[in-house]
Write an enzyme that holds these catalytic residues in place. Structure first.
Site, PDB file in Angstrom:
ATOM      1  CD1 TRP A 149      -0.560  -1.571   3.147  1.00  0.00           C
ATOM      2  CD2 TRP A 149       0.466   0.388   3.397  1.00  0.00           C
ATOM      3  NE1 TRP A 149       0.107  -1.598   4.357  1.00  0.00           N
ATOM      4  CE2 TRP A 149       0.738  -0.405   4.537  1.00  0.00           C
ATOM      5  CE3 TRP A 149       1.002   1.677   3.335  1.00  0.00           C
ATOM      6  CZ2 TRP A 149       1.531   0.047   5.596  1.00  0.00           C
ATOM      7  CZ3 TRP A 149       1.798   2.135   4.387  1.00  0.00           C
ATOM      8  CH2 TRP A 149       2.059   1.313   5.506  1.00  0.00           C
ATOM      9  CG  ASN A 150       5.095   1.190   0.580  1.00  0.00           C
ATOM     10  OD1 ASN A 150       4.646   0.217  -0.034  1.00  0.00           O
ATOM     11  ND2 ASN A 150       6.390   1.401   0.719  1.00  0.00           N
ATOM     12  CE  LYS A 173      -5.079  -9.009  -2.265  1.00  0.00           C
ATOM     13  NZ  LYS A 173      -4.772  -8.058  -1.181  1.00  0.00           N
ATOM     14  N   GLY A 225       6.621  -6.384   0.119  1.00  0.00           N
ATOM     15  CA  GLY A 225       5.867  -6.242   1.355  1.00  0.00           C
ATOM     16  C   GLY A 225       6.687  -6.676   2.557  1.00  0.00           C
ATOM     17  CD  GLU A 247      11.576  -3.899  -2.023  1.00  0.00           C
ATOM     18  OE1 GLU A 247      11.996  -3.919  -0.829  1.00  0.00           O
ATOM     19  OE2 GLU A 247      10.757  -3.086  -2.450  1.00  0.00           O
ATOM     20  CG  LEU A 248      10.965  -9.710   1.479  1.00  0.00           C
ATOM     21  CD1 LEU A 248      11.431 -10.996   2.151  1.00  0.00           C
ATOM     22  CD2 LEU A 248       9.466  -9.756   1.217  1.00  0.00           C
ATOM     23  CB  CYS A 281      11.122  -1.354   1.926  1.00  0.00           C
ATOM     24  SG  CYS A 281      11.393  -0.818   0.225  1.00  0.00           S
ATOM     25  CD  GLU A 379      10.272  -2.667   7.261  1.00  0.00           C
ATOM     26  OE1 GLU A 379      10.725  -2.015   6.310  1.00  0.00           O
ATOM     27  OE2 GLU A 379       9.680  -3.751   7.127  1.00  0.00           O
TER      28      GLU A 379
END
Length: 486
Positions: A149-150, A173, A225, A247-248, A281, A379
């Site tokens: 969502w960012n 999605k 996410g 990508e975390l 992130c 985080e």
């Protein structure tokens, strides 16, 4: 309110179930969005598979795909203001930041259009005189993209531009908190002339994402996410041997040495954590400061933090917007409480803004933080800065690398030798020197450790969406012993 559907096989579809998406600034509903089902996921995957294996997209040359990518880039450039307004309304980020993103994003399509017809194989010198060997780079297949969502548009296009250039098809999605810009993008992909089934969107709750990850018709999952969610996705995808790129999260160190320009470093530290309300992130959430200048830099940062203007994301004067949703606000406030309990010193902020209320949390600065504290290890994904002192270069590197993450880092120094020396030793996928929070379509982006798998952007990205095939051509035409290899 505007209404948005799922997008399957070239058509926007309404559904029986809908939900309202909220504007984080005023917490009021502003659009309705169709809620997809497991059956919708199956139909979307089948449409993407059909487009990949047959029809106009399957028959297109790479040069023809490139032309569509350039056309899409032109359409996004034309509509950047509208797309920025929509995304700012949906996730609460500053309009001026979203506008900068959407004005820049066409470059991803132009760059990857240039790569599309340059996926050249190799002719390999053969160890057998009667064989020629060459390789082909072929599109991987159907990609399931799950986006956060960012920055939903930016982080989808990181995946989409390279994947389309390679010849893949997509089922997306988006986050249930910010689905609108993805459907708006689908409309523009259709306008650009991409064939039906190439790009599909199924909105809905996490169950929709789980159905996408577990679908046997998916060849690759591309996810951005939270780290824990990424681990679950990787485990589920492994059941079908579905490829993943992840990508975390991050806990990125921003390292300031005593010889740095402190005014410039202070600006970089403030922008690195408080831009986008810290909901990125690569936020520079750990500020490592050499002891000789610790107090001087901390004073500068607190002074700048006090002056940050919170308010309407659409107002050009606003410098920081709200948290994107209620669960994220609660998470940020919980971490602020944890930091207090662990003994960190609150220098500014630490609460919901008393004037604005709602989802507005004050930019927050903690000092006297050590790297074993949860506030330094986990985080937060919010506007919370942890300031950690260090003695010398060796200690700075040790603290910086003492993390399970490795997404980004920065080094602030006027010593060119130290700048490169430290950058080379940091375990992070991106390192900035005397800068922070810069990305490019041309440079790979991704992380070490629990910050993820794979790379997005640059030449590396398109390889993530291809298979390499070796082809052996027998040249002599002579009969061969059927039981002899080669």
């Amino acid at each position: 309110m505007p209404a948005y559907g799922n997008w399957i096989n070239g058509r926007e579809e309404a559904s029986g179930a809908t939900c309202e998406t909220l504007n984080p600034y005023n917490q009021q509903p502003w659009a309705t969005v169709a809620q997809g089902t497991v059956q919708d996921v199956d139909r979307a995957v089948r449409a993407a598979r059909a487009a990949f294996e047959q029809g106009p997209w399957a028959a297109m040359t790479a040069t023809e795909r490139a032309a569509l990518l350039r056309r899409l880039g032109d359409i996004i450039k034309r509509d950047a203001q509208e797309l920025a307004r929509i995304e700012s309304t949906d996730n609460g980020k500053l309009y001026k930041e979203m506008l900068g993103q959407w004005q820049y994003l066409p470059e991803w399509f132009y760059y990857n259009a240039g790569l599309a017809d340059k996926l050249q194989g190799d002719v390999i010198p053969s160890d057998r005189p009667n064989f020629m060997i060459y390789t082909r780079h072929e599109p991987l297949g159907v990609v399931g993209a799950i986006t956060p969502w960012n920055s939903p548009g930016l982080l989808l296009i990181f995946k989409l531009a390279a994947g389309l250039a390679a010849g893949c098809t997509f089922v997306v999605k988006p986050s249930e908190h910010t689905p609108v810009s993805t459907v708006e993008l689908a409309r523009r992909i259709h306008e650009a002339g991409f064939p039906p089934g190439v790009f599909n969107v199924v909105n809905g709750p996490p169950e929709v994402g789980a159905a996408l990850v577990g679908h046997p018709g998916i060849d690759k999952i591309a996810f951005t996410g939270a780290t824990e969610t990424g681990k679950k996705i990787a485990a589920q995808a492994a059941r079908n041997l579905t490829r993943v790129s992840l990508e975390l999260g991050g806990k990125s160190p921003n390292i300031v040495f005593a010889d740095a320009d402190l005014d410039v470093a202070a600006n970089g530290a403030v922008a690195g954590i408080f831009a986008a309300t810290g909901q990125t992130c690569m936020a520079g959430s750990r500020l490592l400061v050499q002891q000789d200048v610790h107090d001087a830099l901390l004073d500068r940062i607190v002074e700048q933090t006090r002056s940050i203007k919170l308010g309407d994301p659409m107002d050009p004067a606003t410098q920081m917007g709200p948290c994107a949703n209620e669960p994220q606000l609660r998470k940020v406030l919980e971490y602020i409480d944890v930091a207090r309990q662990e003994g960190a010193s609150l220098k500014y902020g630490g609460q919901v803004d008393p004037a604005l209320g709602g989802l507005f949390v004050q930019p927050t600065v903690f000092a006297n933080v050590h790297n074993a504290m949860r506030i330094a290890r986990e985080e937060v994904f919010g506007p919370v800065l942890s300031v950690i002192p260090f003695k010398d270069e060796e200690e700075a590197i040790r603290i910086a690398n003492d993390t399970r993450f490795g997404l980004a880092a920065a080094v602030w120094t006027q010593n060119v030798h130290r700048a490169h020396r430290v950058a080379h030793r940091l375990r992070a996928g991106t390192v900035w020197i005397n800068a922070y929070r810069v990305v490019s379509f041309a440079a790979p982006f991704g992380g070490y450790g629990e910050s993820g798998l794979g790379r997005e952007n640059g030449v590396d990205a398109i390889r993530e969406f291809t298979e390499t095939k070796s082809v052996y051509v027998e040249l002599s035409g002579a009969p061969r012993d059927p039981f002899k290899l080669g």
